[in-house]
Design a protein around this motif. Structure first.
Motif, PDB file in Angstrom:
ATOM      1  N   GLU A  31       0.977  -1.245  -0.113  1.00 54.48           N
ATOM      2  CA  GLU A  31      -0.195  -0.032  -0.046  1.00 54.48           C
ATOM      3  C   GLU A  31       1.080   1.147  -0.007  1.00 54.48           C
ATOM      4  O   GLU A  31       1.915   1.336   0.596  1.00 54.48           O
ATOM      5  N   PRO A  32       0.404   2.277  -0.716  1.00 51.28           N
ATOM      6  CA  PRO A  32       1.169   3.500  -0.700  1.00 51.28           C
ATOM      7  C   PRO A  32       1.343   4.113   0.652  1.00 51.28           C
ATOM      8  O   PRO A  32       0.359   4.252   1.444  1.00 51.28           O
ATOM      9  N   GLN A  86       6.399  -1.609   3.581  1.00 51.86           N
ATOM     10  CA  GLN A  86       7.034  -2.031   2.303  1.00 51.86           C
ATOM     11  C   GLN A  86       7.181  -3.484   2.389  1.00 51.86           C
ATOM     12  O   GLN A  86       7.231  -4.179   1.646  1.00 51.86           O
TER      13      GLN A  86
END
Length: 176
Positions: A65-66, A70
């Motif tokens: 997801e932005p 990560q």
């Protein structure tokens, strides 16, 4: 006057070659597979949702997801495409196979590849059936996937049968 498709030849009567391996049936089978593949390829792009359930989750890449962590949600080694990308790629493969099966020089290779592809699709159909009978499954999904899975066996056998080249029709009513 005699016509090749009528079974009437020369001065006598003879039956047309309608055996399962005869050229007429074999040619029809090749054309039918090409039409089925073309229709299926089109459906991949017109109604990709129809195929969503049969793409196993372990094949689907999970993008981070932005702004999120990560490292969260590690992917399976086979998860190289998203679900929608898998659907599009399989549609493109079926489109290529629709053309390849109709061309005699590529028919045997295409039929072999189709046999492998339909066999590989078994994993997705089994996974979809397993999910349909799981806690999130619905009666409609159970019916759909209970019908779709057994259809793979005739598709696999049909694709394999197309590896044999179409034999030319024998000349009927030749003069002696």
């Amino acid at each position: 006057m005699s016509f090749p498709w009528s079974g009437l030849a020369g001065n006598g009567l003879s039956a047309p070659n309608l055996s399962l391996h005869g050229p007429a049936i074999q040619g029809l089978s090749v054309a039918a597979m090409g039409a089925l593949l073309l229709a299926s390829a089109g459906k991949h792009f017109r109604d990709p949702g129809f195929y969503r359930d049969v793409v196993p989750q372990y094949l689907c890449r999970r993008d981070p997801e932005p702004g999120g962590d990560q490292s969260a949600g590690a992917n399976h080694p086979l998860a190289i495409l998203s679900r929608d990308e898998w659907i599009a790629v399989s549609g493109l493969l079926e489109l290529a196979a629709a053309v390849g099966i109709l061309l005699p020089p590529t028919r045997k290779l295409t039929a072999t590849a189709l046999t492998a592809m339909f066999t590989a699709f078994l994993a997705g159909h089994i996974d979809a059936l397993r999910k349909a009978y799981g806690p999130q499954g619905t009666p409609l999904r159970r019916k759909i996937h209970s019908a779709r899975l057994p259809l793979q066996a005739p598709l696999i056998l049909w694709a394999w049968s197309l590896r044999k080249p179409v034999q030319p029709a024998p000349q009927l009513g030749g003069r002696v």
